[in-house]
Design a protein around this motif. Structure first.
Motif, PDB file in Angstrom:
ATOM      1  N   MET A   1       0.828  -1.196   0.000  1.00 18.28           N
ATOM      2  CA  MET A   1       0.000   0.000   0.000  1.00 18.28           C
ATOM      3  C   MET A   1       0.872   1.259   0.000  1.00 18.28           C
ATOM      4  N   ASN A   2       0.374   2.323  -0.558  1.00 23.38           N
ATOM      5  CA  ASN A   2       1.115   3.562  -0.651  1.00 23.38           C
ATOM      6  C   ASN A   2       0.989   4.359   0.630  1.00 23.38           C
ATOM      7  N   SER A   3       2.086   4.520   1.340  1.00 22.59           N
ATOM      8  CA  SER A   3       2.039   5.274   2.590  1.00 22.59           C
ATOM      9  C   SER A   3       1.828   6.745   2.342  1.00 22.59           C
ATOM     10  N   GLU A   4       1.964   7.188   1.095  1.00 24.09           N
ATOM     11  CA  GLU A   4       1.807   8.603   0.791  1.00 24.09           C
ATOM     12  C   GLU A   4       0.439   8.922   0.196  1.00 24.09           C
ATOM     13  N   GLU A   5      -0.440   7.933   0.174  1.00 26.73           N
ATOM     14  CA  GLU A   5      -1.757   8.152  -0.408  1.00 26.73           C
ATOM     15  C   GLU A   5      -2.570   9.114   0.425  1.00 26.73           C
ATOM     16  N   GLU A   6      -3.266  10.027  -0.247  1.00 26.73           N
ATOM     17  CA  GLU A   6      -4.107  10.992   0.455  1.00 26.73           C
ATOM     18  C   GLU A   6      -5.492  10.393   0.651  1.00 26.73           C
ATOM     19  N   PHE A   7      -6.045  10.584   1.850  1.00 24.92           N
ATOM     20  CA  PHE A   7      -7.386  10.055   2.145  1.00 24.92           C
ATOM     21  C   PHE A   7      -8.403  11.179   1.997  1.00 24.92           C
ATOM     22  N   TYR A   8      -9.299  11.041   1.003  1.00 31.17           N
ATOM     23  CA  TYR A   8     -10.341  12.050   0.795  1.00 31.17           C
ATOM     24  C   TYR A   8     -11.667  11.570   1.331  1.00 31.17           C
ATOM     25  N   ASP A   9     -12.537  12.506   1.706  1.00 27.10           N
ATOM     26  CA  ASP A   9     -13.931  12.159   1.918  1.00 27.10           C
ATOM     27  C   ASP A   9     -14.625  12.390   0.576  1.00 27.10           C
ATOM     28  N   ALA A  10     -15.296  12.865   0.751  1.00 26.63           N
ATOM     29  CA  ALA A  10     -15.939  13.488  -0.079  1.00 26.63           C
ATOM     30  C   ALA A  10     -16.551  13.906   0.772  1.00 26.63           C
ATOM     31  N   MET A  78      -5.369   3.574   2.430  1.00 30.20           N
ATOM     32  CA  MET A  78      -6.668   2.932   2.633  1.00 30.20           C
ATOM     33  C   MET A  78      -6.854   1.840   1.586  1.00 30.20           C
ATOM     34  N   PRO A  79      -7.332   0.673   1.975  1.00 30.12           N
ATOM     35  CA  PRO A  79      -7.570  -0.390   0.987  1.00 30.12           C
ATOM     36  C   PRO A  79      -8.670   0.007   0.012  1.00 30.12           C
ATOM     37  N   VAL A  80      -8.592  -0.533  -1.196  1.00 29.94           N
ATOM     38  CA  VAL A  80      -9.524  -0.150  -2.249  1.00 29.94           C
ATOM     39  C   VAL A  80     -10.966  -0.505  -1.888  1.00 29.94           C
ATOM     40  N   GLU A  81     -11.140  -1.456  -0.970  1.00 30.02           N
ATOM     41  CA  GLU A  81     -12.497  -1.869  -0.589  1.00 30.02           C
ATOM     42  C   GLU A  81     -13.305  -0.732   0.019  1.00 30.02           C
ATOM     43  N   PHE A  82     -12.654   0.303   0.520  1.00 25.66           N
ATOM     44  CA  PHE A  82     -13.374   1.420   1.116  1.00 25.66           C
ATOM     45  C   PHE A  82     -13.589   2.564   0.135  1.00 25.66           C
ATOM     46  N   ASN A  83     -13.224   2.324  -1.125  1.00 23.25           N
ATOM     47  CA  ASN A  83     -13.438   3.332  -2.155  1.00 23.25           C
ATOM     48  C   ASN A  83     -14.812   3.177  -2.798  1.00 23.25           C
ATOM     49  N   GLU A  84     -15.147   4.149  -3.621  1.00 25.27           N
ATOM     50  CA  GLU A  84     -16.231   4.027  -4.583  1.00 25.27           C
ATOM     51  C   GLU A  84     -15.587   4.161  -5.958  1.00 25.27           C
ATOM     52  N   PRO A  85     -16.161   3.574  -7.006  1.00 19.75           N
ATOM     53  CA  PRO A  85     -15.497   3.557  -8.310  1.00 19.75           C
ATOM     54  C   PRO A  85     -15.608   4.876  -9.077  1.00 19.75           C
ATOM     55  N   LEU A  86     -15.097   5.938  -8.448  1.00 20.13           N
ATOM     56  CA  LEU A  86     -14.989   7.249  -9.079  1.00 20.13           C
ATOM     57  C   LEU A  86     -13.726   7.920  -8.569  1.00 20.13           C
ATOM     58  N   SER A  87     -13.120   8.741  -9.391  1.00 20.53           N
ATOM     59  CA  SER A  87     -12.024   9.594  -8.950  1.00 20.53           C
ATOM     60  C   SER A  87     -12.603  10.816  -8.237  1.00 20.53           C
ATOM     61  N   PHE A  88     -11.801  11.433  -7.368  1.00 21.07           N
ATOM     62  CA  PHE A  88     -12.252  12.664  -6.714  1.00 21.07           C
ATOM     63  C   PHE A  88     -12.586  13.740  -7.744  1.00 21.07           C
ATOM     64  N   LEU A  89     -11.906  13.720  -8.896  1.00 23.23           N
ATOM     65  CA  LEU A  89     -12.219  14.681  -9.954  1.00 23.23           C
ATOM     66  C   LEU A  89     -13.638  14.483 -10.464  1.00 23.23           C
ATOM     67  N   GLN A  90     -14.065  13.229 -10.557  1.00 21.81           N
ATOM     68  CA  GLN A  90     -15.449  12.955 -10.975  1.00 21.81           C
ATOM     69  C   GLN A  90     -16.424  13.356  -9.885  1.00 21.81           C
ATOM     70  N   ARG A  91     -16.032  13.143  -8.631  1.00 19.30           N
ATOM     71  CA  ARG A  91     -16.884  13.544  -7.509  1.00 19.30           C
ATOM     72  C   ARG A  91     -17.129  15.049  -7.533  1.00 19.30           C
TER      73      ARG A  91
END
Length: 459
Positions: A1-10, A78-91
């Motif tokens: 996993m990427n330790s530098e990944e940013e965690f967004y809400d939306a 964060m593991p991909v399982e907690f994502n939704e299939p959209l980029s933040f740009l699409q959000r």
């Protein structure tokens, strides 16, 4: 996993109708007709995702976040399982779901009338977040997203302009040169043990070109409850000030916090004042449902008589011992006699719960229209293999591709550092918002000329 990944809400140039975008539009319409499979010969936007939402029951957020209480979530994997299939740009593009409100504001001759519709648009821009508890994918540096909606009369381009800190810039413009809507977003998130709080960073700017008006505001705070235990739920709270920089009119909206007994859950109340600070209209409703406008004198008289008060069916604290229980949602907004309806949320599709709680609009955002792949930039997030795999229900491939893209991004950053090169944005430049005087990322134009020869290879 990427330790530098940013965690967004939306979360400037206006090309005319004889720009390169028109030839693209004509080509796209032609390819739509050629590729149509429906009996009536017309291509239609999809109404569902290729696969249902994956289960998150076997994954623990707590194992990741337990060391982060009180910290900003800027480098948490964060593991991909907690994502939704959209980029933040699409959000971000979901701000445009209720574009009809901007079109309506453009037609109104009175500035107060325009302000109350703009206020409804500002509320509608966060409405799709209700029940959207999956985090969007973090955009890669240089990632883009374009959205052309001829039926709604606009086009939008967004770009990930910074990775540390993560900043997403967007610019939407009317196809008939009626408005521009733009901003740059850097959400600051913190984990508080049972909830994740998102502080919106970045100003929204709406320009009504015919009226030579510019409105600015900052979105409310957002909190996702029950990160560790219980059913996830979202509340928005805080004061939003919408300023008309041309007339001096101002709208102050209070997104009310849940409160001890849930009485204020989802409620929004506020007022519009003119440049002399006289209250002209009262705005009220729920950001999950609808917004109304009423004369201030009528509002005050209604409040003094107690209105049509109803006893809560169940007084339930937001602070449960085991979880932040979501209070029972009241059926409707109590409408004050003499009020005017400004906006009502479009009901979600019947299959929304199985589709990451997407609205009908969100369901279409990652769809590749016929012929579009060869015409759009190679950096468009619809070409991201990890998001596409998750949308198709292939979690193993989504995780593999996500890790591959993250490593590719890290390698590119190391190469730039070694060569002492700085990343250059493609479609936005850092400048000054002419209306607020604050630093902002501004669209430089040219995206829809369809010249993408120098776009970076990020996938």
């Amino acid at each position: 996993m990427n330790s530098e990944e940013e965690f967004y809400d939306a979360e400037t140039g206006l090309e005319s109708d004889d720009s390169g975008e028109v030839s693209f539009k004509d080509a796209l319409v032609l390819e739509h007709k050629q590729a149509a499979t429906q009996e009536n010969g017309v291509w239609e936007r999809r109404k569902t995702l290729p696969a249902e939402m994956i289960s998150r029951n076997n994954f623990s957020v707590w194992s990741i976040l337990k060391k982060c209480i009180g910290m900003e979530l800027s480098k948490i994997a964060m593991p991909v399982e907690f994502n939704e299939p959209l980029s933040f740009l699409q959000r971000i593009s979901e701000y445009m779901e209720h574009t009809q409100l901007i079109h309506k504001a453009c037609t109104l001759s009175d500035s107060i009338d325009r302000m109350q519709v703009v206020a409804a648009f500002a509320v509608s821009a966060v409405a799709s977040q209700w029940e959207r508890t999956g985090k969007p994918f973090n955009p890669l540096l240089g990632e883009t997203y374009e959205l052309i909606r001829e039926d709604e009369g606009y086009r939008l381009i967004s770009e990930q302009v910074s990775h540390h800190p993560p900043v997403s810039a967007f610019h939407a413009q009317s196809l008939k040169q009626e408005f521009e809507f733009h901003g740059s977003i850097y959400p600051k998130l913190k984990f508080w043990g049972k909830s994740v709080e998102a502080e919106p960073k970045g100003t929204m700017t709406l320009e009504l070109l015919k009226h030579k008006e510019a409105y600015t505001w900052i979105n409310p705070m957002c909190c996702v409850h029950n990160i560790i235990l219980g059913k996830l739920w979202i509340e928005q709270y805080g004061t939003v000030e919408i300023v008309n920089h041309s007339t001096g009119d101002k709208c102050v909206l209070n997104f009310k916090p849940c409160g001890m007994f849930g009485k204020e859950l989802h409620k929004v109340e506020g007022y519009i004042q003119d440049k002399s600070k006289k209250k002209r209209r009262v705005i009220y409703g729920k950001w999950t449902e609808c917004m109304y406008s009423v004369d201030p004198k009528v509002y005050e008289a209604y409040k003094k008589t107690g209105g049509d008060s109803k006893k809560l069916r169940q007084e339930q604290s937001c602070e449960g011992e085991e979880a932040d229980e979501m209070p029972e949602v009241q059926d409707t907004v109590t409408v004050i006699p003499g009020s005017a309806l400004l906006w009502r949320m479009t009901p979600p599709p019947a299959n929304s719960a199985q589709m990451y709680s997407f609205t009908s609009f969100a369901m279409t955002l990652n769809e590749l229209e016929p012929g579009m792949e060869r015409l759009m930039a190679s950096t468009d997030c619809r070409l991201r293999p990890d998001i596409r795999a998750m949308e198709n229900g292939d979690i193993e491939s989504a995780n593999t591709e996500k890790e591959r893209l993250e490593e590719k991004q890290r390698a590119s950053r190391r190469d730039r550092s070694k060569d002492e090169e700085e990343w250059s944005t493609r479609w936005f430049n850092l400048g000054t918002n002419p209306h607020t005087g604050a630093e902002d990322w501004l669209y430089t134009g040219g995206y829809f000329d369809r010249n993408y020869a120098d776009c970076p290879s990020i996938y």
